[in-house]
Scaffold this motif. Structure first.
Motif, PDB file in Angstrom:
ATOM      1  N   GLU A  84      13.627  10.835 -66.463  1.00  0.00           N
ATOM      2  CA  GLU A  84      12.464  11.688 -66.731  1.00  0.00           C
ATOM      3  C   GLU A  84      11.591  11.902 -65.493  1.00  0.00           C
ATOM      4  OE1 GLU A  84      12.571  13.218 -69.292  1.00  0.00           O
ATOM      5  OE2 GLU A  84      12.893  12.043 -71.109  1.00  0.00           O
ATOM      6  N   LYS A  87       9.966  15.286 -64.847  1.00  0.00           N
ATOM      7  CA  LYS A  87       8.871  15.642 -65.759  1.00  0.00           C
ATOM      8  C   LYS A  87       7.568  14.976 -65.329  1.00  0.00           C
ATOM      9  CE  LYS A  87      11.883  16.378 -69.766  1.00  0.00           C
ATOM     10  NZ  LYS A  87      12.221  15.930 -71.144  1.00  0.00           N
ATOM     11  N   ALA A  91       4.090  16.835 -63.957  1.00  0.00           N
ATOM     12  CA  ALA A  91       2.757  16.527 -64.481  1.00  0.00           C
ATOM     13  C   ALA A  91       1.844  15.965 -63.396  1.00  0.00           C
ATOM     14  CB  ALA A  91       2.872  15.530 -65.633  1.00  0.00           C
ATOM     15  N   LEU A 192       4.786   9.371 -70.321  1.00  0.00           N
ATOM     16  CA  LEU A 192       4.956  10.799 -70.051  1.00  0.00           C
ATOM     17  C   LEU A 192       4.031  11.630 -70.926  1.00  0.00           C
ATOM     18  CD1 LEU A 192       6.410  13.075 -68.605  1.00  0.00           C
ATOM     19  CD2 LEU A 192       8.238  12.930 -70.324  1.00  0.00           C
ATOM     20  N   ALA A 193       3.919  11.285 -72.195  1.00  0.00           N
ATOM     21  CA  ALA A 193       3.040  12.027 -73.093  1.00  0.00           C
ATOM     22  C   ALA A 193       1.593  11.969 -72.608  1.00  0.00           C
ATOM     23  CB  ALA A 193       3.149  11.466 -74.509  1.00  0.00           C
ATOM     24  N   GLU A 196       1.053  14.081 -69.383  1.00  0.00           N
ATOM     25  CA  GLU A 196       1.094  15.498 -69.732  1.00  0.00           C
ATOM     26  C   GLU A 196      -0.199  15.920 -70.411  1.00  0.00           C
ATOM     27  OE1 GLU A 196       5.897  16.367 -70.138  1.00  0.00           O
ATOM     28  OE2 GLU A 196       4.760  15.800 -71.934  1.00  0.00           O
ATOM     29  N   GLN A 197      -0.788  15.030 -71.217  1.00  0.00           N
ATOM     30  CA  GLN A 197      -2.077  15.300 -71.823  1.00  0.00           C
ATOM     31  C   GLN A 197      -3.169  15.387 -70.769  1.00  0.00           C
ATOM     32  OE1 GLN A 197      -2.672  12.184 -74.715  1.00  0.00           O
ATOM     33  NE2 GLN A 197      -1.086  12.954 -76.092  1.00  0.00           N
ATOM     34  N   GLN A 199      -2.756  16.296 -67.715  1.00  0.00           N
ATOM     35  CA  GLN A 199      -2.554  17.548 -67.008  1.00  0.00           C
ATOM     36  C   GLN A 199      -3.108  18.724 -67.814  1.00  0.00           C
ATOM     37  OE1 GLN A 199       1.455  19.190 -66.795  1.00  0.00           O
ATOM     38  NE2 GLN A 199       1.185  19.555 -64.599  1.00  0.00           N
ATOM     39  N   SER A 200      -2.885  18.712 -69.119  1.00  0.00           N
ATOM     40  CA  SER A 200      -3.393  19.791 -69.979  1.00  0.00           C
ATOM     41  C   SER A 200      -4.905  19.787 -70.022  1.00  0.00           C
ATOM     42  CB  SER A 200      -2.834  19.618 -71.397  1.00  0.00           C
ATOM     43  OG  SER A 200      -1.438  19.746 -71.425  1.00  0.00           O
TER      44      SER A 200
END
Length: 204
Positions: A84, A87, A91, A192-193, A196-197, A199-200
């Motif tokens: 991963e 990914k 991010a 990873l979750a 990514e959060q 980054q959002s």
């Protein structure tokens, strides 16, 4: 992946001993400032020096502590992080593994295509000083312990614990296999979750 699972089963007795030895400890919590550290590390088989503060300049950092290279759960975890890695990079996040393994063991592990595959650095913390700064305990070496290659493991074990550190240096999340009953792969998916959060959250 079946190869990794088979190796994990083959080393079940060792992992059980490691789990007993690395009793749960109260790791520093979410919202705390992550202790900075500089350590000798290896990436793609080459020794280097890493500093958390420098890594944070590029974005969030995942600092994951693991008991030992070339043992079932740690092999699965490293393989999952490597798989991963793109990914995490997308991010804006950096992955740093930390264990009490010697830099020589980590040179092999970091380059091994079945595990780290050269995708991220793994740092050597032989005396457990970095772990201690994160309030993690390191157990004594297990007598006669060997890894999946049959090589002797002569170092202590740091409990499997992951810290997701925001670019501001604050711990955004922390979880452990012991306290949270996580499979090694869960450390990867949860990390990873979270990045990514993050980054959002910063996106307009």
């Amino acid at each position: 992946m079946n190869k990794l699972v088979n190796r994990s089963l083959a080393t079940g007795a060792l992992i059980a001993a490691m789990a007993m030895a690395t009793s749960a400890s109260a790791a520093i919590s979410q919202g705390a400032t992550a202790p900075d550290f500089t350590a000798q590390a290896s990436q793609a088989g080459k020794a280097t020096t890493i500093t958390l503060a420098k890594a944070l300049k590029s974005g969030p950092v995942i600092v994951y502590f693991f008991p030992s290279a070339y043992t079932g759960g740690c092999d699965i975890e490293a393989h999952a992080f490597a798989t991963e890695a793109a990914k995490f990079t997308a991010a804006g996040a950096t992955i740093i593994g930390v264990s009490a393994d010697s830099i020589q063991r980590l040179n092999a592990f970091s380059a091994d295509p079945n595990y780290c595959a050269g995708k991220f650095p793994v740092a050597s913390d032989p005396e457990g000083k970095i772990a201690a700064s994160y309030d993690l305990k390191m157990s004594a070496a297990e007598p006669n312990a060997t890894d999946v290659r049959g090589a002797v493991i002569d170092h202590g074990f740091i409990s499997r614990t992951t810290f997701v550190i925001g670019r501001d240096g604050k711990i955004a999340a922390v979880f452990s296999s012991e306290a949270d009953h996580l499979h090694p792969q869960d450390h990867v998916s949860k990390s990873l979750a979270i990045v990514e959060q993050l980054q959002s959250a910063k996106s307009p």
